[in-house]
Design a protein around this motif. Sequence first.
Motif, PDB file in Angstrom:
ATOM      1  N   TRP A 206      16.727  -2.454  -1.787  1.00 59.42           N
ATOM      2  CA  TRP A 206      15.457  -2.360  -2.500  1.00 59.42           C
ATOM      3  C   TRP A 206      14.678  -1.127  -2.056  1.00 59.42           C
ATOM      4  CZ3 TRP A 206      10.400  -2.720  -0.570  1.00 59.42           C
ATOM      5  CH2 TRP A 206       9.395  -2.787  -1.556  1.00 59.42           C
TER       6      TRP A 206
ATOM      7  N   ARG B 222      13.176   1.699  -4.385  1.00 59.64           N
ATOM      8  CA  ARG B 222      11.712   1.781  -4.436  1.00 59.64           C
ATOM      9  C   ARG B 222      11.188   3.111  -3.890  1.00 59.64           C
ATOM     10  NH1 ARG B 222       7.310   2.755  -4.778  1.00 59.64           N
ATOM     11  NH2 ARG B 222       5.415   1.522  -4.509  1.00 59.64           N
ATOM     12  N   ARG B 223      11.742   3.570  -2.775  1.00 58.01           N
ATOM     13  CA  ARG B 223      11.184   4.749  -2.117  1.00 58.01           C
ATOM     14  C   ARG B 223      11.876   6.051  -2.504  1.00 58.01           C
ATOM     15  NH1 ARG B 223      10.183   2.423   4.063  1.00 58.01           N
ATOM     16  NH2 ARG B 223       8.498   0.983   3.498  1.00 58.01           N
TER      17      ARG B 223
END
Length: 231
Positions: A22, A26-27
């Motif tokens: 994730w 996400r980043r």
Amino acid sequence: MKDLLFMLADLWMMFAGFYFGWLFIRRYDNYLLGLEWMVVATSGTNFLVWALVSGDQGNFLYDVAYFFDAFSRSIGITLILVLGLMRVTHRYKPSVTVDVSVFALAIGAGLYLQQFRGHELHVGPATFYVVVNVLTTLFLAYFSWRLWKIGAKGLAVAAGLATTAASVIAITYDFFPIPGDDEHRTLFYIAALTTWGVQMCVYYVAYRALHNHNVAIGAEPASNEPSVVRA
């Protein structure tokens, strides 16, 4: 005790896969690594459910487990891993077409390799798994060297050790069963699941260090991470 250690090792791998997968998405918008990490975590989830519910190799969940295993050993933690890490080593960002194509290839490999299963050794597929692992290990050695070069020596050593451990697991997987292990290979899977979880954790932290270094020298835009700690 062995069953408890197996479950803890599997839960650790599941956490590492879902959490760091994730974070990759996400980043860093890195869907190759993010989705592959989640595939590994999903495989671990299915494997744990199979072990708790049945443990029978005739169960459908075992077929699913074997598919996920073949998916990652053939293309996932080999080609997909390398392409994903090249984002920070070579600033290579594959197109959506490439992303879809390599995952389609992994699905095809997983389905094809389903036929080679059972207790007997299938030398061809087993050798293939070792060969692609060795080729991937060569790139990962370069990945560790890049970490060392930017001054992240601790991470370079950690990545090198994780890669070495994973290579030992890959070679042991088919060719060298652990003496005294049970028919379900519980000891092997305790070691393997623990190692794969460590791999996913270490590679994420190492990726972050290289990304931050690239940002610091102006070679790459900042990530979506709230605060970027420069390597």
